[in-house]
Scaffold this motif. Sequence first.
Motif, PDB file in Angstrom:
ATOM      1  N   LEU A  91      -6.466   5.470  -3.511  1.00 37.01           N
ATOM      2  CA  LEU A  91      -6.423   6.476  -2.446  1.00 37.01           C
ATOM      3  C   LEU A  91      -5.443   7.587  -2.790  1.00 37.01           C
ATOM      4  O   LEU A  91      -5.657   8.748  -2.433  1.00 37.01           O
ATOM      5  N   ALA A  92      -4.366   7.225  -3.509  1.00 36.65           N
ATOM      6  CA  ALA A  92      -3.398   8.253  -3.912  1.00 36.65           C
ATOM      7  C   ALA A  92      -4.062   9.305  -4.780  1.00 36.65           C
ATOM      8  O   ALA A  92      -3.885  10.510  -4.583  1.00 36.65           O
ATOM      9  N   GLY A  93      -4.850   8.840  -5.760  1.00 36.35           N
ATOM     10  CA  GLY A  93      -5.531   9.782  -6.641  1.00 36.35           C
ATOM     11  C   GLY A  93      -6.481  10.688  -5.894  1.00 36.35           C
ATOM     12  O   GLY A  93      -6.502  11.907  -6.101  1.00 36.35           O
ATOM     13  N   PHE A  94      -7.256  10.114  -4.973  1.00 29.72           N
ATOM     14  CA  PHE A  94      -8.208  10.917  -4.211  1.00 29.72           C
ATOM     15  C   PHE A  94      -7.506  11.801  -3.181  1.00 29.72           C
ATOM     16  O   PHE A  94      -7.894  12.947  -2.959  1.00 29.72           O
ATOM     17  N   SER A  95      -6.467  11.258  -2.532  1.00 30.69           N
ATOM     18  CA  SER A  95      -5.805  12.036  -1.488  1.00 30.69           C
ATOM     19  C   SER A  95      -5.047  13.235  -2.062  1.00 30.69           C
ATOM     20  O   SER A  95      -4.950  14.280  -1.417  1.00 30.69           O
ATOM     21  N   ILE A  96      -4.515  13.088  -3.283  1.00 29.81           N
ATOM     22  CA  ILE A  96      -3.875  14.232  -3.933  1.00 29.81           C
ATOM     23  C   ILE A  96      -4.898  15.355  -4.110  1.00 29.81           C
ATOM     24  O   ILE A  96      -4.596  16.531  -3.892  1.00 29.81           O
TER      25      ILE A  96
ATOM     26  N   PHE B 287       0.839  -1.200   0.000  1.00 34.39           N
ATOM     27  CA  PHE B 287       0.000   0.000   0.000  1.00 34.39           C
ATOM     28  C   PHE B 287       0.873   1.247   0.000  1.00 34.39           C
ATOM     29  O   PHE B 287       0.687   2.166  -0.816  1.00 34.39           O
ATOM     30  N   ALA B 288       1.840   1.285   0.928  1.00 36.17           N
ATOM     31  CA  ALA B 288       2.708   2.455   1.037  1.00 36.17           C
ATOM     32  C   ALA B 288       3.540   2.652  -0.221  1.00 36.17           C
ATOM     33  O   ALA B 288       3.650   3.765  -0.748  1.00 36.17           O
ATOM     34  N   TRP B 289       4.118   1.560  -0.736  1.00 40.92           N
ATOM     35  CA  TRP B 289       4.998   1.664  -1.898  1.00 40.92           C
ATOM     36  C   TRP B 289       4.231   2.081  -3.149  1.00 40.92           C
ATOM     37  O   TRP B 289       4.667   2.960  -3.904  1.00 40.92           O
ATOM     38  N   SER B 290       3.073   1.459  -3.373  1.00 39.97           N
ATOM     39  CA  SER B 290       2.303   1.780  -4.575  1.00 39.97           C
ATOM     40  C   SER B 290       1.725   3.187  -4.506  1.00 39.97           C
ATOM     41  O   SER B 290       1.700   3.908  -5.503  1.00 39.97           O
ATOM     42  N   MET B 291       1.267   3.587  -3.332  1.00 41.60           N
ATOM     43  CA  MET B 291       0.737   4.939  -3.179  1.00 41.60           C
ATOM     44  C   MET B 291       1.849   5.968  -3.380  1.00 41.60           C
ATOM     45  O   MET B 291       1.659   6.986  -4.060  1.00 41.60           O
TER      46      MET B 291
ATOM     47  N   CYS C 260       2.716  11.794   3.909  1.00 38.84           N
ATOM     48  CA  CYS C 260       2.662  11.514   5.347  1.00 38.84           C
ATOM     49  C   CYS C 260       1.923  10.207   5.601  1.00 38.84           C
ATOM     50  O   CYS C 260       2.317   9.410   6.465  1.00 38.84           O
ATOM     51  N   LEU C 261       0.860   9.966   4.835  1.00 38.95           N
ATOM     52  CA  LEU C 261       0.110   8.720   4.961  1.00 38.95           C
ATOM     53  C   LEU C 261       0.963   7.524   4.562  1.00 38.95           C
ATOM     54  O   LEU C 261       0.895   6.459   5.188  1.00 38.95           O
ATOM     55  N   VAL C 262       1.771   7.698   3.527  1.00 43.38           N
ATOM     56  CA  VAL C 262       2.688   6.636   3.105  1.00 43.38           C
ATOM     57  C   VAL C 262       3.647   6.275   4.240  1.00 43.38           C
ATOM     58  O   VAL C 262       3.862   5.095   4.565  1.00 43.38           O
TER      59      VAL C 262
END
Length: 422
Positions: free
Chosen positions: A168-173, A27-31, A183-185
Amino acid sequence: MSAKDPYAALRYKEFNIFLLVRFAMVFAWSMQFIVIEWQVYSMTKDPLSLGIIGLMEVIPAVSMALFAGHVVDQKEKRSLLVKCILGFSVISFGLFLLSWPEIINGVPSKSILYGIYFLVFLGGFVRSFIGPTIFSLVALIVPKKIYPNAATWSSSTWQVASVVGPALAGFSISWIGVHWSMCLVFTFSLIALIALFRISKKPILNPKLGEPVMNSLKEGLKFVFNTKAVFGALTLDMVAVLFGGAVALLPIFAQDILHVGSQGFGVLRAAPAVGASITMLGSAYFPLHRHAGKKLLWAIFGFGVCIIVFGLSTSFWISVMALFISGAVDGVSMIIRQTILQLKTPDHMRGRVASVNSMFVGSSNELGAFESGFTAKWMGTVTAVVFGGAMTLFTVGLTSIASPSFRKLDLTKDLEEHEADI
């Protein structure tokens, strides 16, 4: 306990903890990779910059892979994985700082860009160790008779995390910006580290401890090249991933072709992983070891077709569906490849074989990103994607004709032999 039990691996407590660690790390790496792609392309508007991200990671990953495999086979796996996750945490914290407006205010964009590339480069070194370590550790947590089931659940966890991370990366950006996304990563890397300490240290199953490095590396390479099932699966998947790396160009499709913004980008990036997750969860009930060679060839053929459709599409939902199906057939490919590796590889060589796997397949993702970025710069984005899909189809056809023994590969006998050893 029956190897046909779809939940066999989940009945081991440490394996469940292992899945939590793997989920948090993937999750962390892909995000992180998605956030970096978005930030870099937003800064440069240059397709080649996306390719450079892949190149910066693949150079250290490939150059260190064989040595990393030797180290993994010589060291205790749990402790080594702790060090890998610590290294990733340091890198993600560095990217968090590089995206902090209060810190980078007034810093030239080129300096920030080079700083990102440098941290990605360091991440390549970490990745060269983390893949073989995880592959070796899971074999010490569950018995041999349920390796295929464990491989299915492990791969499914990888894919689910690959769904949630990019989406989540797309939405969190869009919602909280690049800085707090990083920070989430960093937070998830710490979760993985804490959970890992609940797995006990494992014995080192290597009769050749202290073996000279060069002898160890030669033995690992010799095994891979002399084992046709392993070599064929790795080669086929490597070429498919290398030329089918359309996902590296998704920021361009999202921003300049489909015009769907960061949220649409998240959906596009998650679509392949959603398809793969469904396939992998289903494979727990419908094993893929019978006629594995034919199934692998058809899966990669389908992957190539989907990449061509995606490249030609100007409709957002057709593009999403093409990526979804590409992920579903890629899930078949991943499960078969992991099952081949688990069943064919001796315990004392798992680190080295996994390292060769990372060179063939894992690093081809990043090399494919560079190839996609370079060809997009040279021949245009759409043409580059269609070219990659066509090369994938050509590779499948060539392999099917040139290697009839691989086409006839069946893993049923290997699985029965492992069950008989218990």
